[in-house]
Design an enzyme around this catalytic site. Structure first.
Site, PDB file in Angstrom:
ATOM      1  N   ASN A 205       0.847  -1.196   0.000  1.00 58.99           N
ATOM      2  CA  ASN A 205       0.000   0.000   0.000  1.00 58.99           C
ATOM      3  C   ASN A 205       0.882   1.246   0.000  1.00 58.99           C
ATOM      4  O   ASN A 205       2.111   1.149  -0.023  1.00 58.99           O
ATOM      5  CB  ASN A 205      -0.955  -0.027   1.204  1.00 58.99           C
ATOM      6  N   ASP A 260      -4.247  -6.466   5.025  1.00 60.50           N
ATOM      7  CA  ASP A 260      -5.181  -7.389   5.662  1.00 60.50           C
ATOM      8  C   ASP A 260      -5.115  -8.781   5.045  1.00 60.50           C
ATOM      9  O   ASP A 260      -5.443  -9.760   5.693  1.00 60.50           O
ATOM     10  CB  ASP A 260      -6.614  -6.845   5.540  1.00 60.50           C
ATOM     11  N   PHE A 308      -4.071   3.236  14.964  1.00 59.70           N
ATOM     12  CA  PHE A 308      -4.419   4.247  13.971  1.00 59.70           C
ATOM     13  C   PHE A 308      -5.589   3.730  13.146  1.00 59.70           C
ATOM     14  O   PHE A 308      -5.771   2.518  13.013  1.00 59.70           O
ATOM     15  CB  PHE A 308      -3.228   4.503  13.031  1.00 59.70           C
ATOM     16  N   LYS A 322     -13.167   0.215  15.730  1.00 61.30           N
ATOM     17  CA  LYS A 322     -11.855  -0.443  15.848  1.00 61.30           C
ATOM     18  C   LYS A 322     -11.296  -0.321  17.260  1.00 61.30           C
ATOM     19  O   LYS A 322     -10.685  -1.252  17.782  1.00 61.30           O
ATOM     20  CB  LYS A 322     -10.859   0.169  14.858  1.00 61.30           C
ATOM     21  N   LYS A 326     -10.603  -3.881  18.990  1.00 65.29           N
ATOM     22  CA  LYS A 326      -9.215  -4.330  19.183  1.00 65.29           C
ATOM     23  C   LYS A 326      -8.700  -4.037  20.605  1.00 65.29           C
ATOM     24  O   LYS A 326      -7.525  -4.152  20.872  1.00 65.29           O
ATOM     25  CB  LYS A 326      -8.319  -3.683  18.134  1.00 65.29           C
TER      26      LYS A 326
HETATM   27  N1  CTP Z   1      -3.659  -3.387  12.261  1.00 67.13           N
HETATM   28  C1  CTP Z   1      -2.807  -4.388  12.647  1.00 67.13           C
HETATM   29  N2  CTP Z   1      -2.799  -5.579  11.978  1.00 67.13           N
HETATM   30  C2  CTP Z   1      -3.618  -5.775  10.922  1.00 67.13           C
HETATM   31  C3  CTP Z   1      -4.480  -4.754  10.504  1.00 67.13           C
HETATM   32  C4  CTP Z   1      -4.474  -3.571  11.204  1.00 67.13           C
HETATM   33  O1  CTP Z   1      -2.054  -4.204  13.611  1.00 67.13           O
HETATM   34  N3  CTP Z   1      -3.581  -6.932  10.278  1.00 67.13           N
HETATM   35  C5  CTP Z   1      -3.666  -2.138  13.038  1.00 67.13           C
HETATM   36  C6  CTP Z   1      -3.163  -0.922  12.286  1.00 67.13           C
HETATM   37  O2  CTP Z   1      -1.768  -0.755  12.463  1.00 67.13           O
HETATM   38  C7  CTP Z   1      -3.973   0.179  12.935  1.00 67.13           C
HETATM   39  C8  CTP Z   1      -5.300  -0.479  13.302  1.00 67.13           C
HETATM   40  O3  CTP Z   1      -5.004  -1.861  13.376  1.00 67.13           O
HETATM   41  O4  CTP Z   1      -3.373   0.624  14.117  1.00 67.13           O
HETATM   42  C9  CTP Z   1      -6.392  -0.240  12.325  1.00 67.13           C
HETATM   43  O5  CTP Z   1      -5.962  -0.618  11.044  1.00 67.13           O
HETATM   44  P1  CTP Z   1      -6.974  -0.697   9.821  1.00 67.13           P
HETATM   45  O6  CTP Z   1      -6.270  -1.264   8.633  1.00 67.13           O
HETATM   46  O7  CTP Z   1      -7.627   0.629   9.667  1.00 67.13           O
HETATM   47  O8  CTP Z   1      -8.014  -1.717  10.435  1.00 67.13           O
HETATM   48  P2  CTP Z   1      -8.701  -2.976   9.866  1.00 67.13           P
HETATM   49  O9  CTP Z   1      -9.179  -3.707  11.073  1.00 67.13           O
HETATM   50  O10 CTP Z   1      -7.816  -3.691   8.923  1.00 67.13           O
HETATM   51  O11 CTP Z   1      -9.971  -2.373   9.139  1.00 67.13           O
HETATM   52  P3  CTP Z   1     -10.260  -2.049   7.583  1.00 67.13           P
HETATM   53  O12 CTP Z   1     -11.374  -2.943   7.250  1.00 67.13           O
HETATM   54  O13 CTP Z   1     -10.652  -0.602   7.592  1.00 67.13           O
HETATM   55  O14 CTP Z   1      -8.996  -2.334   6.799  1.00 67.13           O
END
Ligand code: CTP
Length: 379
Positions: A205, A260, A308, A322, A326
């Protein structure tokens, strides 16, 4: 901040104008004090033009703003930096010898002083210089930088080079930051993850890691022991490293943009176009571990977890979901809708939400200043 830049007579003095420019550009005020020999390497006109003030190099000159410049300069300054510090000047400073504009100013300085030695490697290694360095390093207001290794002006290679100006600049900022995180361990994730498709391609990304690095730097300036986990690693590698660091950490700040999903299969050989049945190609993906959620599940009461959320729509709602999902203590919301915020920018604008319902807006400013505001809010 008000900085006295002290220069002694070494070839590395040619780098000092760049340091002065960096300091001024960041909004600091600079005055210069030098030994006589320093002016063999860099001209008073250059120093005066860049600093915006007359150069203090002659204790008895009539142009001095005050007759006791060596006392008024330390009174005026927040911090002094000695770049480069030669063997001669280190020896004098360690023993209270004050016989020129630079050493008299240093002798009267009780505020933080950053010293960047530079000399031939054999001189640096000499018992006299090492003794002086040891003596000065024990004083509570002094940050003594190590010499760097590499090519020296005399033609040999060894340890004696002055640190680069950005390292010196960083040390000046660190010297002025109160050590509010002393004894704390902080783990920070930053940047993108890369998920390999084959030996040539990957999924990733647009994250650059600037915000996470700014946070790591600020935590280090505040005295924390920082583990920064970033770079060209996969989500699974980041997961393993972060989980390990979390066991002994007091604070985790998760600024990484973790992919993800990753390709279900990592091909060991390059995928060839001819091997595809038709013009469209599909790639099966599988879910990556969620580092934030895993940390949240393994959180002790005294540990602080900060995440974040980068969103494009329904920002607050997604961020709050979130935060709870989390088990975080704070979440920092970034909106891609905001100008000057997001991937690769030098600036950012965020909103912080805490699990206890607090909300704090941090207006658009440099990522370094946003890092300070985030830490001021969460601690
Ligand atoms: N994060 C993480 N590990 C992952 C995905 C996210 O540690 N596999 C952490 C990111 O570093 C951030 C927070 O979780 O601090 C939110 O990340 P984000 O990508 O916005 O959350 P997701 O749960 O992946 O939601 P989205 O569906 O919006 O991607």
């Amino acid at each position: 901040m008000r900085v006295v830049v002290g220069i002694s007579g070494g070839i590395a003095a040619y780098k000092v104008p760049e340091l002065i420019r960096m300091l001024r550009k960041a909004g600091n005020e600079v005055k210069v004090a030098t030994t006589k020999n320093a002016l063999e390497f860099v001209t008073p006109l250059t120093l005066q033009t860049l600093s915006g003030h007359p150069v203090y190099s002659d204790v008895f000159a009539a142009i001095n703003e005050h007759s006791t410049e060596h006392i008024s300069l330390p009174d005026w300054a927040d911090v002094m930096v000695i770049v480069p510090a030669t063997a001669n000047v280190l020896g004098k400073m360690a023993h209270g010898i004050a016989d020129d504009a630079l050493t008299t100013t240093f002798c009267a300085m009780r505020k933080p002083v950053v010293i960047a030695p530079a000399m031939n490697d054999k001189m640096y290694d000499s018992p006299a210089v090492q003794d002086a360095i040891r003596t000065l390093s024990q004083w509570s207001n002094i940050t003594m930088l190590d010499c760097a290794e590499g090519e020296l002006a005399c033609g040999s290679t060894g340890k004696g080079r002055m640190q680069e100006v950005d390292v010196i600049y960083d040390a000046i900022q660190a010297a002025l930051t109160p050590k509010t995180l002393a004894g704390k361990r902080v783990v920070i994730t930053a940047g993108p993850t890369i998920e390999k498709i084959d030996p040539v391609r990957y999924i990733s990304n647009f994250s650059t890691g600037k915000m996470g690095r700014a946070l790591a730097t600020e935590c280090r300036h505040r005295g924390a022991e920082v583990t920064l986990i970033m770079g060209a690693i996969s989500a699974r590698e980041m997961y393993e490293q972060t989980m390990k660091a979390w066991e002994t950490a007091d604070i985790a700040i998760l600024a990484a943009a973790v992919a993800d999903y990753r390709p279900e299969v990592e091909f060991t050989e390059k995928i060839k176009k001819e091997s595809q049945a038709n013009t469209a190609m599909s790639l099966a993906l599988t879910e990556n571990p969620d580092i934030a959620a895993a940390l949240g599940q393994n959180k002790r009461p005294e540990q602080l977890l900060v995440g974040f959320a980068l969103e494009t729509n329904n920002e607050e709602q997604h961020a709050l979901s979130k935060l709870t999902r989390k088990n975080m203590d704070w979440i920092v919301l970034n909106s891609l809708q905001d100008k000057g915020a997001g991937f690769g920018c030098d600036t950012n604008k965020v909103t912080l939400y805490s699990r206890t319902g607090a909300k704090k807006d941090v207006p658009l400013q440099s990522k370094e200043d946003v890092a300070k505001a985030i830490l001021d809010s969460i601690l």
